[in-house]
Write a protein that holds these residues in place. Structure first.
Motif, PDB file in Angstrom:
ATOM      1  N   ARG A  53       0.822  -1.211   0.000  1.00  0.00           N
ATOM      2  CA  ARG A  53       0.000   0.000   0.000  1.00  0.00           C
ATOM      3  C   ARG A  53       0.855   1.260   0.000  1.00  0.00           C
ATOM      4  NH1 ARG A  53      -4.889  -1.213   4.325  1.00  0.00           N
ATOM      5  NH2 ARG A  53      -5.834  -2.972   3.215  1.00  0.00           N
ATOM      6  N   ILE A  54       1.920   1.242   0.778  1.00  0.00           N
ATOM      7  CA  ILE A  54       2.780   2.421   0.845  1.00  0.00           C
ATOM      8  C   ILE A  54       3.347   2.747  -0.525  1.00  0.00           C
ATOM      9  CG2 ILE A  54       4.989   3.273   1.735  1.00  0.00           C
ATOM     10  CD1 ILE A  54       4.390   1.787   4.318  1.00  0.00           C
ATOM     11  N   LEU A  55       3.859   1.740  -1.208  1.00  0.00           N
ATOM     12  CA  LEU A  55       4.504   1.979  -2.496  1.00  0.00           C
ATOM     13  C   LEU A  55       3.496   2.362  -3.567  1.00  0.00           C
ATOM     14  CD1 LEU A  55       7.224  -0.763  -2.364  1.00  0.00           C
ATOM     15  CD2 LEU A  55       7.604   1.667  -2.652  1.00  0.00           C
ATOM     16  N   ALA A  56       2.288   1.839  -3.489  1.00  0.00           N
ATOM     17  CA  ALA A  56       1.266   2.251  -4.447  1.00  0.00           C
ATOM     18  C   ALA A  56       1.000   3.749  -4.321  1.00  0.00           C
ATOM     19  CB  ALA A  56      -0.021   1.458  -4.223  1.00  0.00           C
ATOM     20  N   ASP A  94       6.787  -9.391  -5.439  1.00  0.00           N
ATOM     21  CA  ASP A  94       7.112  -8.984  -6.806  1.00  0.00           C
ATOM     22  C   ASP A  94       6.522  -7.619  -7.137  1.00  0.00           C
ATOM     23  OD1 ASP A  94       8.490 -11.330  -7.176  1.00  0.00           O
ATOM     24  OD2 ASP A  94       6.824 -12.379  -8.147  1.00  0.00           O
ATOM     25  N   THR A  95       5.283  -7.394  -6.706  1.00  0.00           N
ATOM     26  CA  THR A  95       4.653  -6.100  -6.964  1.00  0.00           C
ATOM     27  C   THR A  95       5.373  -4.981  -6.216  1.00  0.00           C
ATOM     28  OG1 THR A  95       2.519  -7.192  -7.249  1.00  0.00           O
ATOM     29  CG2 THR A  95       2.488  -4.827  -6.875  1.00  0.00           C
ATOM     30  N   LEU A 122       9.663   1.742  -9.879  1.00  0.00           N
ATOM     31  CA  LEU A 122       8.991   2.854 -10.550  1.00  0.00           C
ATOM     32  C   LEU A 122       9.220   4.171  -9.797  1.00  0.00           C
ATOM     33  CD1 LEU A 122       5.611   1.157 -11.556  1.00  0.00           C
ATOM     34  CD2 LEU A 122       7.635   1.557 -12.976  1.00  0.00           C
ATOM     35  N   VAL A 123       9.195   4.121  -8.470  1.00  0.00           N
ATOM     36  CA  VAL A 123       9.472   5.331  -7.698  1.00  0.00           C
ATOM     37  C   VAL A 123      10.922   5.766  -7.922  1.00  0.00           C
ATOM     38  CG1 VAL A 123       9.575   6.332  -5.389  1.00  0.00           C
ATOM     39  CG2 VAL A 123       7.727   4.763  -5.979  1.00  0.00           C
ATOM     40  N   ALA A 124      11.833   4.791  -7.975  1.00  0.00           N
ATOM     41  CA  ALA A 124      13.235   5.118  -8.254  1.00  0.00           C
ATOM     42  C   ALA A 124      13.384   5.736  -9.646  1.00  0.00           C
ATOM     43  CB  ALA A 124      14.096   3.865  -8.135  1.00  0.00           C
TER      44      ALA A 124
END
Length: 280
Positions: A95-98, A165-166, A173-175
């Motif tokens: 959730r955080i990374l989304a 994996d997600t 993607l954030v990087a």
């Protein structure tokens, strides 16, 4: 023969005595362990904690009269630990990374779109835009740091392993968004420095007619990349427009404004392979 029969009878009586004394305790321990195991599965663990089964077995080695109480207390502790694990372990990295990936994408899109619009809005607006872009870039830098922390947290949160994996893809993607930020800063700085220059008024007018379209096409490539789709089709369209723009206007001001977008598209081309799998 008589001695053999008596020996068999003695062993049978001992087995029955053991079953009568230890059987109920063992049965309750099994039920407790099964409940703890099922709770872990229900919470999403692919491999529930092994200590849910080990603790009762260890308790059986003690005094038979206290084994049940000890085992049940420890097994209940296991159940409570499993139930509280989502609160005690690190937050859900999925959730955080989304959220981080979505906010990074929106900030990059806003920076590109607003900077292109600021070219014709006067020096004050261009400076304000540069300040906003700097703030957006700092936020994306912070997102990248949090993304790395969230990815590392997966090692300490076994209930989230099914998202590994997600999580890895979203962190990438954030990087990627963080890697693109220097081009946004460079473009906003050039616009702030060039806006209001009376000696460049004709060149600025020509740039105002072309830069927004190039920025919009680049935005599309960035959105495709940061959604995990890969930038190739959108980036190809942006490059085609960039090449046509370069053929029709090779003045220094146009070259200066195109350069950050050109470099950004170069970076997207280099990321085409790793970002191709979908994050959805």
């Amino acid at each position: 023969m008589t001695d053999l029969a008596e020996a068999h009878g003695t062993r049978a009586r001992r087995a029955l005595d053991l079953l009568r004394t230890e059987g109920p305790a063992a049965a309750r321990i099994v039920v407790t362990v099964a409940a703890a195991w099922q709770v872990a599965l229900w919470l999403g663990a692919r491999q529930p904690p092994v200590f849910a089964a080990i603790v009762p077995l260890v308790a059986l080695r003690g005094d038979p009269m206290t084994a049940l109480g000890t085992a049940v207390q420890r097994a209940l502790g296991v159940v409570v630990t499993i139930l509280l694990a989502p609160l005690l372990w690190p937050p859900d990295p999925h959730r955080i990374l989304a959220s981080l990936a979505d906010d990074s994408r929106r900030r990059l899109v806003r920076a590109l779109t607003a900077t292109a619009a600021a070219l014709g809005s006067g020096p004050a607006a261009a400076r304000d835009n540069l300040a906003q872009v700097d703030a957006d870039v700092e936020a994306v830098h912070a997102h990248a740091a949090r993304a790395r922390e969230a990815e590392r947290a997966m090692r300490f949160n076994p209930l989230r392993r099914r998202h590994r994996d997600t999580v890895r893809l979203r962190a990438r993607l954030v990087a990627t968004a963080d890697r693109l930020t220097p081009h946004l800063t460079a473009l906003a700085r050039e616009v702030a420095e060039l806006s209001g220059r009376e000696d460049l008024a004709p060149d600025l007018a020509r740039a105002r007619a072309r830069l927004p379209e190039l920025a919009a096409l680049t935005v599309r490539a960035v959105e495709h990349t940061l959604s995990g789709e890969g930038p190739r089709p959108a980036a190809a369209a942006a490059r085609a427009y960039l090449a046509e723009y370069a053929r029709t206007d090779d003045r220094p001001l146009a070259v200066t404004l195109r350069r950050p977008l050109h470099q950004l598209l170069d970076d997207l081309d280099g990321l085409d392979g790793p970002a191709a799998p979908s994050a959805r």
